[in-house]
Design a protein around this motif. Structure first.
Motif, PDB file in Angstrom:
ATOM      1  N   ALA A  80      -2.595  11.157  -5.840  1.00 46.77           N
ATOM      2  CA  ALA A  80      -4.386  10.565  -6.520  1.00 46.77           C
ATOM      3  C   ALA A  80      -3.933  10.654  -7.966  1.00 46.77           C
ATOM      4  O   ALA A  80      -4.282   9.951  -9.201  1.00 46.77           O
ATOM      5  N   ASP A  81      -4.002  11.418  -8.547  1.00 47.34           N
ATOM      6  CA  ASP A  81      -3.307  11.703  -9.576  1.00 47.34           C
ATOM      7  C   ASP A  81      -1.715  11.109 -10.378  1.00 47.34           C
ATOM      8  O   ASP A  81      -1.666  10.561 -11.514  1.00 47.34           O
ATOM      9  N   LEU A 135     -10.802   9.260 -16.103  1.00 46.44           N
ATOM     10  CA  LEU A 135      -9.105  10.584 -15.370  1.00 46.44           C
ATOM     11  C   LEU A 135      -8.173  10.783 -16.357  1.00 46.44           C
ATOM     12  O   LEU A 135      -7.889  11.431 -16.237  1.00 46.44           O
ATOM     13  N   THR A 136      -8.721  10.346 -18.188  1.00 51.23           N
ATOM     14  CA  THR A 136      -7.487  11.807 -18.890  1.00 51.23           C
ATOM     15  C   THR A 136      -7.947  12.462 -19.824  1.00 51.23           C
ATOM     16  O   THR A 136      -9.612  12.437 -19.851  1.00 51.23           O
ATOM     17  N   ASN A 166       0.942  -1.230  -0.155  1.00 48.85           N
ATOM     18  CA  ASN A 166       0.200  -0.216  -0.134  1.00 48.85           C
ATOM     19  C   ASN A 166       1.181   1.361  -0.038  1.00 48.85           C
ATOM     20  O   ASN A 166       0.429   2.218  -0.396  1.00 48.85           O
ATOM     21  N   PRO A 210     -10.478   3.919 -15.551  1.00 47.58           N
ATOM     22  CA  PRO A 210      -9.442   4.609 -14.844  1.00 47.58           C
ATOM     23  C   PRO A 210      -9.203   5.977 -16.448  1.00 47.58           C
ATOM     24  O   PRO A 210      -8.449   6.996 -15.769  1.00 47.58           O
ATOM     25  N   ILE A 224      -1.199   4.912  -1.763  1.00 49.41           N
ATOM     26  CA  ILE A 224      -2.855   5.222  -0.978  1.00 49.41           C
ATOM     27  C   ILE A 224      -2.155   4.581   0.446  1.00 49.41           C
ATOM     28  O   ILE A 224      -3.950   4.909   1.525  1.00 49.41           O
ATOM     29  N   ASP A 225      -1.349   5.196   0.876  1.00 49.56           N
ATOM     30  CA  ASP A 225      -1.006   4.781   2.665  1.00 49.56           C
ATOM     31  C   ASP A 225       0.311   5.561   2.884  1.00 49.56           C
ATOM     32  O   ASP A 225       1.283   5.849   1.981  1.00 49.56           O
ATOM     33  N   ARG A 251      -0.964   8.543  -9.096  1.00 46.02           N
ATOM     34  CA  ARG A 251      -1.849   6.595  -8.884  1.00 46.02           C
ATOM     35  C   ARG A 251      -2.150   6.385 -10.269  1.00 46.02           C
ATOM     36  O   ARG A 251      -2.145   5.656 -10.335  1.00 46.02           O
ATOM     37  N   ALA A 252      -3.053   6.998 -10.783  1.00 45.98           N
ATOM     38  CA  ALA A 252      -3.680   6.930 -11.797  1.00 45.98           C
ATOM     39  C   ALA A 252      -2.445   7.166 -13.374  1.00 45.98           C
ATOM     40  O   ALA A 252      -3.469   6.655 -14.247  1.00 45.98           O
ATOM     41  N   PHE A 305      -3.581  -1.539 -10.183  1.00 47.58           N
ATOM     42  CA  PHE A 305      -4.132  -2.788  -9.154  1.00 47.58           C
ATOM     43  C   PHE A 305      -4.606  -3.684  -9.267  1.00 47.58           C
ATOM     44  O   PHE A 305      -5.983  -3.523 -10.239  1.00 47.58           O
ATOM     45  N   GLU A 361      -2.567  14.802  -0.748  1.00 44.67           N
ATOM     46  CA  GLU A 361      -3.260  14.484  -1.343  1.00 44.67           C
ATOM     47  C   GLU A 361      -3.722  13.669  -2.987  1.00 44.67           C
ATOM     48  O   GLU A 361      -3.821  13.018  -3.721  1.00 44.67           O
ATOM     49  N   ARG A 362      -4.496  14.997  -3.285  1.00 43.98           N
ATOM     50  CA  ARG A 362      -4.734  15.985  -5.129  1.00 43.98           C
ATOM     51  C   ARG A 362      -4.003  14.598  -5.990  1.00 43.98           C
ATOM     52  O   ARG A 362      -4.020  14.167  -6.979  1.00 43.98           O
TER      53      ARG A 362
END
Lengths: 388, 241
Positions: free
Chosen positions: B88-89, B120-121, B59, B117, B64-65, B91-92, B97, B84-85
């Motif tokens: 997220a970007d 998000l693009t 993780n 996914p 994610i952690d 990871r995307a 996963f 945080e943001r």
């Protein structure tokens, strides 16, 4: 980037029973909310349609209603002689000196006596109200004990059928016709000859004087002159304004009571939506974790669950407004507290009510869905994924 | 982890990583002073007993952690310092996963799950369709695009999840017990697929597993016990393209 709308919509479909029950609760509130506004709109539409924009109505100062008013013959003659008053084809002023009284008449079916307005009109009475059309029989003849009845009266009161006789003012009157007044308050009245009514009810004064202005723009000048005349203690109003004021007390009562009830009911509906959405978040915790892991931000999760609650509200609104729209077929009658007489009107759905009820429903959805959506957005990804 | 002739630079550099959880008022250390390099193109297996911190390490690597201490440099960027943001970007665009229980959206079709996914693009609908069709073809599920997860077997669902994991062409794939919920046959199919992702597409894979057969697919296996990375053993080495 938002979570696809299909995700929110299909989750509603996936739990059909919960969706139907929650949306049903919202639909009921929307129905009550819209129905109350429709009642108010119907009342206003009926009374506003009663007045013509180029007509004036003269009553005793501060009388408020025609029933309480008194305009003596001398005063009526002064009003009639004003230069702003329109002249008819024969050169006579378009004026109707009218007497308005209440009689108690039993309702069909129940036999319960209810106040009905009787209006004695002058020669120009019909010409002043172009919305009034005789739809059965004929118009009464001046100087006789003949009357015509409004459509709503003919439907609901005993002794008001064509050819029937009705007793009031110490006389028997024959119903010779029925008229349609285009959904206005005149639909709830009996009309006869003004002078005959004066005699029958032993009246020395008229209740009101209705007149048409040659030029509606001259209203202010006419009112200023008449109200400043020391011989006259009269109120001069545009006919439409007069009838709008007639609807005010009842309209306020309906609005306040209805909106208060709707707001109280809506609390229940919002709690229902909130419980539904909290359950949705609890059941889909692992999905939320996966969405966050894939890169969807907290805001996107919040928006997805909020959208779901708003779709729920939208469904409730659609059902509620559909049932409310069906209420337009219903005509109701009630006592107009201003004139103390029976007034019939219909539920009226307006564009404004559609928009207001939509906003009301969306507000319920927003309030009901916001906290669960915040909870979904605040979940830690690793904790959410463990729920799988 | 390649001990090969052409060592690739470290894609992930983990230094002095520590993580603990608070349980019932007590602080329980899960990872202590972990240092590890994962090179681009590696297929790393993480093994160890339950509660040893394997999933926690995964993780943290996947962003994610957050660790209590230490740093995780991914291609030179310390992801522990990302907001945080930004995370997220990151990871995307960077991580795919694969979960033990697939974590597909039940209300979306296989096609829509794989497409998720890509929403998000900035790709157009047509471009997304081309990518999704290619990914589903790669996992052998072209005929099942319109099926919902409940209409697919466990193995098929995991293959959809793998298609979703690779759809945005991430450099890193993290897999947490990807065969843990599958029968032997389906597990073999999924492992073969992961193998292809590594060898044919050059994806760097970090996989947590209890399954020895699954671990054998990895180039290297790291053992975690009581929060410490105790040994690393090359199971079998492969030449890298």
């Amino acid at each position: 980037m938002p979570v696809p709308v299909a995700y929110s919509l299909r989750n509603l479909w996936a739990r059909k029973l919960t969706t139907v029950l929650t949306a049903g609760g919202m639909a009921l509130v929307v129905f009550v909310f819209a129905a109350v506004l429709m009642l108010d709109a119907g009342l206003r539409a009926t009374l506003v349609a009663t007045g013509q924009p180029d007509n004036i109505l003269v009553t005793r100062r501060s009388s408020g209603t025609e029933i309480q008013s008194g305009v003596d013959r001398a005063q009526a003659a002064i009003v009639e002689s004003q230069p702003e008053i329109a002249l008819g084809p024969g050169g006579a002023p378009v004026v109707s000196k009218e007497v308005v009284v209440l009689i108690a008449q039993p309702k069909r079916g129940t036999g319960v006596p209810t106040n009905v307005t009787v209006r004695g009109v002058g020669a120009a009475g019909l010409a002043l109200r172009p919305q009034v059309r005789v739809v059965a029989g004929r118009m009464f003849r001046p100087g006789t004990a003949e009357i015509v009845v409004g459509r709503s009266i003919a439907e609901r009161f005993e002794g008001t059928g064509l050819g029937e006789r009705i007793r009031f003012g110490g006389r028997e009157w024959t119903v010779v016709g029925a008229f349609d007044a285009g959904g206005s308050a005149f639909d709830s009245e009996l009309w006869g000859d003004g002078e005959q009514m004066m005699q029958a009810f032993r009246r020395q004064v008229f209740s009101s004087v209705a007149a048409r202005l040659a030029d509606p723009g001259q209203f202010d000048a006419l009112r200023a002159r008449l109200e400043a005349d020391p011989r006259l203690t009269l109120d001069v109003k545009r006919e439409r304004s007069f009838y709008e004021e007639q609807s005010q007390a009842m309209s306020n009562f309906i609005s306040y009571l209805g909106v208060t009830l709707s707001v109280i009911f809506s609390v229940g509906a919002m709690i229902g939506a909130m419980i539904t959405m909290y359950a949705a978040v609890a059941n889909r915790t692992a999905e939320i974790g996966a969405l966050r892991a894939l890169g969807f931000r907290r805001g996107a999760i919040l928006a997805a669950f909020l959208a779901e609650a708003l779709f729920l509200a939208l469904l409730g609104w659609a059902v509620g407004i559909a049932f409310a729209a069906a209420m337009q077929a219903v005509q109701i009658s009630t006592m107009n507290w201003q004139s103390f007489s029976e007034l019939a009107f219909r539920f009226t759905l307006t564009r404004e009510i559609v928009v207001k009820s939509l906003l009301f429903a969306l507000a319920m959805g927003f309030v009901g869905g916001f906290l669960p959506a915040v909870r979904a957005a605040r979940l830690r990804i690793v904790d959410a994924l463990r729920a799988a | 982890m390649h001990a090969a002739e052409r060592p690739a630079p470290a894609l992930i550099r983990i230094r002095n990583l520590a993580k603990s959880y608070r349980r019932g008022g007590q602080v329980v250390p899960v990872l202590t002073d972990i240092t590890l390099d994962v090179r681009a193109g590696d297929f790393l297996g993480l093994m160890g007993p339950s509660g040893s911190g394997k999933s926690t390490l995964l993780n943290l690597i996947a962003g994610i952690d957050k660790p209590d201490a230490g740093e995780i440099l991914f291609d030179g960027v310390d992801i522990t310092r990302l907001g945080e943001r930004e995370l997220a970007d990151w990871r995307a665009g960077t991580v795919g996963f694969v979960f033990q229980f697939y974590n597909l959206m039940p209300v979306l079709t296989a096609y829509e799950n794989v497409e998720l996914p890509l929403t998000l693009t900035r790709l157009s609908r047509r471009e997304r369709r081309a990518h999704v069709e290619a990914a589903l073809a790669l996992v052998g599920l072209s005929e099942r695009m319109a099926h919902y997860p409940a209409e697919l077997s466990g193995g098929q669902q995991q293959r959809v999840a793998i298609a979703r994991a690779i759809i945005s062409d991430p450099r890193l794939i993290v897999a947490d017990e990807p065969t843990g919920d599958l029968d032997r046959h389906s597990a073999a199919e999924v492992l073969a697929l992961m193998d292809r992702l590594n060898t044919d597409l050059g994806k760097t894979i970090v996989m947590v597993t209890h399954d020895r057969r699954a671990a054998e697919r990895a180039h290297a296996i790291m053992y975690l016990d009581k929060g410490e990375l105790s040994t690393a053993a090359d199971v079998h080495e492969r030449s890298v393209r």
